[in-house]
Design a protein around this motif. Structure first.
Motif, PDB file in Angstrom:
ATOM      1  N   ASN A 147       0.821  -1.212   0.000  1.00  0.00           N
ATOM      2  CA  ASN A 147       0.000   0.000   0.000  1.00  0.00           C
ATOM      3  C   ASN A 147       0.855   1.263   0.000  1.00  0.00           C
ATOM      4  O   ASN A 147       0.481   2.276  -0.606  1.00  0.00           O
ATOM      5  N   LEU A 148       2.013   1.223   0.683  1.00  0.00           N
ATOM      6  CA  LEU A 148       2.923   2.368   0.643  1.00  0.00           C
ATOM      7  C   LEU A 148       3.416   2.615  -0.782  1.00  0.00           C
ATOM      8  O   LEU A 148       3.446   3.754  -1.256  1.00  0.00           O
ATOM      9  N   MET A 149       3.811   1.541  -1.455  1.00  0.00           N
ATOM     10  CA  MET A 149       4.289   1.686  -2.828  1.00  0.00           C
ATOM     11  C   MET A 149       3.182   2.202  -3.741  1.00  0.00           C
ATOM     12  O   MET A 149       3.402   3.099  -4.564  1.00  0.00           O
ATOM     13  N   LYS A 150       1.992   1.647  -3.595  1.00  0.00           N
ATOM     14  CA  LYS A 150       0.872   2.083  -4.437  1.00  0.00           C
ATOM     15  C   LYS A 150       0.562   3.558  -4.210  1.00  0.00           C
ATOM     16  O   LYS A 150       0.303   4.310  -5.160  1.00  0.00           O
ATOM     17  N   GLU A 151       0.601   3.990  -2.948  1.00  0.00           N
ATOM     18  CA  GLU A 151       0.323   5.394  -2.652  1.00  0.00           C
ATOM     19  C   GLU A 151       1.373   6.305  -3.283  1.00  0.00           C
ATOM     20  O   GLU A 151       1.044   7.357  -3.847  1.00  0.00           O
ATOM     21  N   ALA A 152       2.645   5.907  -3.225  1.00  0.00           N
ATOM     22  CA  ALA A 152       3.708   6.714  -3.822  1.00  0.00           C
ATOM     23  C   ALA A 152       3.562   6.787  -5.336  1.00  0.00           C
ATOM     24  O   ALA A 152       3.761   7.847  -5.942  1.00  0.00           O
ATOM     25  N   VAL A 153       3.205   5.667  -5.963  1.00  0.00           N
ATOM     26  CA  VAL A 153       3.003   5.658  -7.415  1.00  0.00           C
ATOM     27  C   VAL A 153       1.815   6.535  -7.789  1.00  0.00           C
ATOM     28  O   VAL A 153       1.877   7.333  -8.738  1.00  0.00           O
TER      29      VAL A 153
END
Length: 287
Positions: free
Chosen positions: A135-141
């Motif tokens: 979820n952290l990666m998705k939010e950054a993307v």
């Protein structure tokens, strides 16, 4: 969500830590898959260093180190800094940091684009799926794409700097020759952000005869990436029980006990904290 058409970009899960993007021998049946794939990506997204290369390439990484949400870039250019500032101002689920790798020639995947950013998220063991890291990666993307969409909104305009820019003249010239698409009179405010620049790498203690590792990361250092390391602080605990302490100046450890760095003989990097000023950008309509 499609990428904006005016600033072309690519989001990729493929890395190139072994340097396979270097130009080498022609592809043959015996060429390793990694080399073949790297050259395919260079042809598809580049070629590197040419006008045909994508404008922005974002490379997605996970790390076994406790890096949280970290952006990595090889130069403090205006796009990287504006994206970093945007993500940092919008993301509330985790602290956002950035590291500049001061390397003269790079072969990582994001270096194929005219501009490039790597997003590192951790800690995550290899072969393990963690919802929080995903979820952290998705939010950054999502925030990266959102930032690009804001840059690309409206009709085509010439991008110019506000008068208080502090970038070198060569960067000013390059950016003034770029095109952006903010509505007339719009401004992306500049400012200052904290980031880290690498100073040196530290290897594990090793047996002088066998070259085998003789100590592990000390428990007081483990999982304490980005926390100031002072002279005398413990950094290693030998397998026979002795503590090895940090010597030298106060610096910040990053990528502590990263699994992929064992083969590179790196226990952790040491970095210094810097404040980076980035310019406001505004637009004027092309007649």
């Amino acid at each position: 969500m499609p990428l904006p058409p005016k600033i072309k970009g690519c989001l990729s899960l493929v890395s190139d830590e072994q340097g396979y993007l270097k130009e080498g021998a022609p592809i043959t049946d015996s060429t390793p898959y990694e080399v073949r794939r790297a050259q395919e990506l260079n042809a598809q997204l580049g070629p590197k260093g040419t006008p045909e290369a994508v404008d922005l390439l974002c490379d997605l990484h996970n790390t076994t180190a406790n890096m949280g949400m970290c952006l990595i870039f090889y130069s403090f250019d205006w796009i990287a800094l504006h994206i970093y500032n945007y993500i940092q101002s919008k993301m509330t689920s985790a602290p956002v940091t950035a590291i500049q790798m001061d390397i003269s020639e790079t072969y990582s995947l994001e270096s194929v684009g005219k501009h490039g950013i790597a997003i590192e998220v951790g800690p995550q063991p290899h072969g393990v799926t963690r919802a929080d890291i995903f979820n952290l990666m998705k939010e950054a993307v999502d925030l990266t794409i959102e930032c690009l969409q804001k840059l690309n909104s409206g009709k085509k305009h010439v991008l110019v700097f506000c008068e208080d820019t502090v970038l070198p003249r060569k960067h000013v010239k390059a950016i003034c020759n770029c095109y952006c698409t903010l509505p007339t009179g719009s401004t992306f405010e500049g400012g200052k952000v904290e980031a880290y620049t690498l100073v040196k790498s530290v290897d594990y203690p090793r047996d002088p005869t066998t070259n085998n590792i003789t100590a592990a990361i000390h428990p007081q250092l483990q999982d304490n990436d980005f926390k100031l390391l002072k002279p005398g602080d413990p950094i290693f605990l030998s397998f026979s029980g002795e503590t090895v302490k940090h010597e030298g100046e106060e610096l910040y450890p990053v990528f502590v006990n990263e699994c992929a760095y064992y083969e590179k003989k790196i226990a952790f990097h040491l970095a210094k904290k810097v404040t980076v000023t980035f310019p406001s950008v505004s637009v004027k309509k092309v007649d």
